[in-house]
Scaffold this motif. Structure first.
Motif, PDB file in Angstrom:
ATOM      1  N   SER A  15       0.819  -1.215   0.000  1.00 49.40           N
ATOM      2  CA  SER A  15       0.000   0.000   0.000  1.00 49.40           C
ATOM      3  C   SER A  15       0.850   1.261   0.000  1.00 49.40           C
ATOM      4  CB  SER A  15      -0.925   0.008   1.225  1.00 49.40           C
ATOM      5  OG  SER A  15      -0.166  -0.057   2.427  1.00 49.40           O
ATOM      6  N   LYS A  16       2.144   1.096   0.314  1.00 45.18           N
ATOM      7  CA  LYS A  16       3.071   2.226   0.301  1.00 45.18           C
ATOM      8  C   LYS A  16       4.300   1.853  -0.515  1.00 45.18           C
ATOM      9  CE  LYS A  16       1.642   3.658   4.960  1.00 45.18           C
ATOM     10  NZ  LYS A  16       2.105   3.894   6.359  1.00 45.18           N
ATOM     11  N   GLY A  17       5.044   2.869  -0.933  1.00 42.28           N
ATOM     12  CA  GLY A  17       6.276   2.601  -1.661  1.00 42.28           C
ATOM     13  C   GLY A  17       6.194   2.992  -3.126  1.00 42.28           C
ATOM     14  N   PRO A  18       7.280   2.760  -3.869  1.00 41.68           N
ATOM     15  CA  PRO A  18       7.387   3.180  -5.275  1.00 41.68           C
ATOM     16  C   PRO A  18       6.264   2.650  -6.161  1.00 41.68           C
ATOM     17  CG  PRO A  18       9.519   2.453  -4.449  1.00 41.68           C
ATOM     18  CD  PRO A  18       8.508   2.102  -3.412  1.00 41.68           C
ATOM     19  N   ASP A  19       5.918   1.368  -5.996  1.00 38.24           N
ATOM     20  CA  ASP A  19       4.880   0.789  -6.850  1.00 38.24           C
ATOM     21  C   ASP A  19       3.534   1.465  -6.618  1.00 38.24           C
ATOM     22  OD1 ASP A  19       6.732  -0.912  -7.889  1.00 38.24           O
ATOM     23  OD2 ASP A  19       6.033  -2.703  -6.827  1.00 38.24           O
ATOM     24  N   ALA A  20       3.221   1.737  -5.362  1.00 39.58           N
ATOM     25  CA  ALA A  20       1.952   2.401  -5.039  1.00 39.58           C
ATOM     26  C   ALA A  20       1.917   3.806  -5.635  1.00 39.58           C
ATOM     27  CB  ALA A  20       1.757   2.450  -3.530  1.00 39.58           C
ATOM     28  N   ASP A  21       3.053   4.482  -5.607  1.00 38.10           N
ATOM     29  CA  ASP A  21       3.122   5.832  -6.187  1.00 38.10           C
ATOM     30  C   ASP A  21       2.937   5.787  -7.700  1.00 38.10           C
ATOM     31  OD1 ASP A  21       3.608   6.826  -3.659  1.00 38.10           O
ATOM     32  OD2 ASP A  21       5.789   6.873  -3.899  1.00 38.10           O
ATOM     33  N   LEU A  22       3.551   4.782  -8.343  1.00 32.14           N
ATOM     34  CA  LEU A  22       3.419   4.639  -9.791  1.00 32.14           C
ATOM     35  C   LEU A  22       1.993   4.274 -10.191  1.00 32.14           C
ATOM     36  CD1 LEU A  22       6.734   2.741 -10.630  1.00 32.14           C
ATOM     37  CD2 LEU A  22       6.113   5.040 -11.392  1.00 32.14           C
ATOM     38  N   PHE A  23       1.307   3.530  -9.334  1.00 29.59           N
ATOM     39  CA  PHE A  23      -0.071   3.150  -9.610  1.00 29.59           C
ATOM     40  C   PHE A  23      -0.947   4.400  -9.714  1.00 29.59           C
ATOM     41  CE2 PHE A  23      -4.135   1.165  -7.791  1.00 29.59           C
ATOM     42  CZ  PHE A  23      -4.579   0.785  -9.041  1.00 29.59           C
ATOM     43  N   GLU A  24      -0.649   5.387  -8.907  1.00 23.21           N
ATOM     44  CA  GLU A  24      -1.396   6.647  -8.989  1.00 23.21           C
ATOM     45  C   GLU A  24      -1.207   7.286 -10.365  1.00 23.21           C
ATOM     46  OE1 GLU A  24      -3.576   7.872  -6.764  1.00 23.21           O
ATOM     47  OE2 GLU A  24      -3.213   5.980  -5.717  1.00 23.21           O
ATOM     48  N   GLU A  25      -0.005   7.132 -10.931  1.00 24.42           N
ATOM     49  CA  GLU A  25       0.254   7.654 -12.277  1.00 24.42           C
ATOM     50  C   GLU A  25      -0.559   6.899 -13.327  1.00 24.42           C
ATOM     51  OE1 GLU A  25       4.366   7.921 -13.319  1.00 24.42           O
ATOM     52  OE2 GLU A  25       4.951   8.776 -11.381  1.00 24.42           O
ATOM     53  N   LEU A  26      -0.640   5.576 -13.173  1.00 19.04           N
ATOM     54  CA  LEU A  26      -1.409   4.764 -14.115  1.00 19.04           C
ATOM     55  C   LEU A  26      -2.858   5.231 -14.175  1.00 19.04           C
ATOM     56  CD1 LEU A  26      -1.773   2.194 -15.936  1.00 19.04           C
ATOM     57  CD2 LEU A  26      -2.445   1.002 -13.841  1.00 19.04           C
ATOM     58  N   LYS A  27      -3.428   5.532 -13.023  1.00 14.88           N
ATOM     59  CA  LYS A  27      -4.834   5.929 -12.982  1.00 14.88           C
ATOM     60  C   LYS A  27      -5.092   7.264 -13.675  1.00 14.88           C
ATOM     61  CE  LYS A  27      -5.074   5.195  -8.491  1.00 14.88           C
ATOM     62  NZ  LYS A  27      -5.616   5.129  -7.114  1.00 14.88           N
ATOM     63  N   GLY A  28      -4.008   7.995 -13.930  1.00 16.23           N
ATOM     64  CA  GLY A  28      -4.153   9.262 -14.635  1.00 16.23           C
ATOM     65  C   GLY A  28      -3.973   9.147 -16.142  1.00 16.23           C
ATOM     66  N   LYS A  29      -3.579   7.951 -16.611  1.00 20.85           N
ATOM     67  CA  LYS A  29      -3.332   7.762 -18.043  1.00 20.85           C
ATOM     68  C   LYS A  29      -4.633   7.558 -18.818  1.00 20.85           C
ATOM     69  CE  LYS A  29       1.322   5.805 -17.552  1.00 20.85           C
ATOM     70  NZ  LYS A  29       2.193   4.638 -17.837  1.00 20.85           N
ATOM     71  N   ALA A  30      -4.650   8.062 -20.058  1.00 20.08           N
ATOM     72  CA  ALA A  30      -5.850   7.982 -20.899  1.00 20.08           C
ATOM     73  C   ALA A  30      -6.284   6.535 -21.128  1.00 20.08           C
ATOM     74  CB  ALA A  30      -5.583   8.667 -22.233  1.00 20.08           C
ATOM     75  N   ALA A  31      -5.314   5.631 -21.345  1.00 21.13           N
ATOM     76  CA  ALA A  31      -5.641   4.231 -21.628  1.00 21.13           C
ATOM     77  C   ALA A  31      -6.400   3.599 -20.460  1.00 21.13           C
ATOM     78  CB  ALA A  31      -4.372   3.439 -21.921  1.00 21.13           C
ATOM     79  N   TYR A  32      -6.069   4.003 -19.238  1.00 24.65           N
ATOM     80  CA  TYR A  32      -6.745   3.471 -18.058  1.00 24.65           C
ATOM     81  C   TYR A  32      -8.138   4.081 -17.926  1.00 24.65           C
ATOM     82  CZ  TYR A  32      -7.536   2.077 -13.190  1.00 24.65           C
ATOM     83  OH  TYR A  32      -8.062   1.541 -12.044  1.00 24.65           O
ATOM     84  N   LYS A  33      -8.220   5.380 -18.119  1.00 25.11           N
ATOM     85  CA  LYS A  33      -9.505   6.072 -17.985  1.00 25.11           C
ATOM     86  C   LYS A  33     -10.534   5.597 -19.000  1.00 25.11           C
ATOM     87  CE  LYS A  33      -7.674  10.400 -16.045  1.00 25.11           C
ATOM     88  NZ  LYS A  33      -7.499  11.864 -16.282  1.00 25.11           N
ATOM     89  N   GLN A  34     -10.060   5.068 -20.136  1.00 26.92           N
ATOM     90  CA  GLN A  34     -10.965   4.636 -21.199  1.00 26.92           C
ATOM     91  C   GLN A  34     -11.530   3.226 -20.977  1.00 26.92           C
ATOM     92  OE1 GLN A  34      -8.643   5.168 -24.760  1.00 26.92           O
ATOM     93  NE2 GLN A  34      -8.692   7.414 -24.621  1.00 26.92           N
TER      94      GLN A  34
END
Length: 327
Positions: free
Chosen positions: A269-288
């Protein structure tokens, strides 16, 4: 699994000497071959029971072992589910210690290995009565472990947590408790399935995110077995068995994780991977993704959903699914 050249399985001079002594005692003190994994416990043979492990080997183990080592997440989960607290554990996938969902129950248990393999010296220091070896297949490492204590491979090629729990129950003298757990699980699964209402039979996708990108969970892994118990459909490649534990996808292929419902998260729930996951949720491919548009996404504990799993993980997944998709 790691080879005997791994730093985790390489022995210090003292550990090697101790292990050599253990091997000698094993050879002299028992009529059993190395394959029985009976170690130097021959003098207690009257109190031993014989268990057929996941590799098909017959192993003599103490009737009621007191000092158990768990060399996989599933072994740790199973032992704790049966109210046996191990004296040593292997760190979970992507973890420094126990999987996050078991952290509270396992907070005082020393780490004696990792996903890559056991640290033989630390296993020696723990002086176990029995070793739960998970899916360990390295014969040289298994031989080293068998010289220390009876060693049981608990996970077969199917990685079926139910089969593993049954074997662990026999090893720990807790077969009745294992049977009761499985019956309770079946009852809970049936109740959750009934409570899904219109979502019964929906398609469900499970993915994990890390620095390496998005990985999808296919057949032949823990979470797919639990979802099968609930009668869910799986989209696309998730109906097929993958080559490894999970299958990596590029952002261009992210559509492959889409379904009526999406469960996705990281190993921590914490750490680099969790931070990167927040970036994924902002990507157009994910939002679509349709699941995202419908707000049918649930962030999960990847150490529970997308790792090796176990009985407590299975029950907890049922609860997560009911909370997300129940009536």
């Amino acid at each position: 699994m790691s080879s005997n050249h791994s730093p985790r399985t390489r022995l210090t001079a003292v550990a090697a000497l101790t292990l050599a002594s253990a091997l000698a005692l094993s050879a002299c003190g028992s009529d059993s071959s190395d394959d029985t994994g009976s170690g130097d416990k021959g003098k207690n043979s009257a109190k031993d029971v014989t268990v057929t492990d996941a590799s098909g080997a017959e192993v003599k183990v103490p009737a009621n072992p007191k000092k158990v080592i768990a060399l996989s997440e599933m072994d740790l989960d199973s032992a704790l589910a049966l109210k046996v607290k191990p004296v040593g554990l292997s760190a979970g996938r992507g973890q420094k210690g126990a999987p996050e969902y078991l952290a509270d129950q396992a907070k005082d248990i020393p780490v004696v290995g990792a996903v890559t393999g056991p640290d033989i010296e630390k296993v020696l220091q723990a002086k176990p009565d029995v070793i739960l070896a998970g899916q360990l297949a390295d014969q040289q490492v298994l031989k080293q472990l068998k010289a220390i204590a009876p060693t049981v491979v608990t996970i077969d090629r199917t990685k079926d947590w139910k089969k593993s729990l049954e074997i662990t129950g026999k090893v720990l003298g807790k077969s009745n408790e294992a049977d009761a757990f499985l019956k309770d699980y079946d009852t809970k699964a049936a109740a959750v399935k009934k409570n899904l209402g219109d979502n019964a039979g929906a398609s469900v996708s499970v993915a994990r995110y890390s620095a390496k990108g998005t990985a999808v969970m296919q057949q032949g892994v823990f979470i797919s077995d639990v979802l099968k118990d609930l009668g869910f459909k799986r989209p696309g490649i998730q109906n097929k068995k993958g080559e490894g534990h999970s299958t990596p996808l590029s952002d261009e292929d992210l559509k492959q994780i889409d379904a009526d419902w999406l469960f996705i998260g990281t190993l921590g729930s914490k750490g680099p991977d969790a931070d990167l996951f927040e970036e994924l949720k902002g990507k157009a491919a994910y939002k679509q993704l349709d699941a995202v548009k419908k707000n049918h996404t649930t962030e999960i504990d990847g150490s529970k959903w997308t790792s090796l799993g176990g009985p407590q993980a299975a029950v907890s997944v049922l609860e997560d699914v009911e909370k997300a998709m129940g009536k």
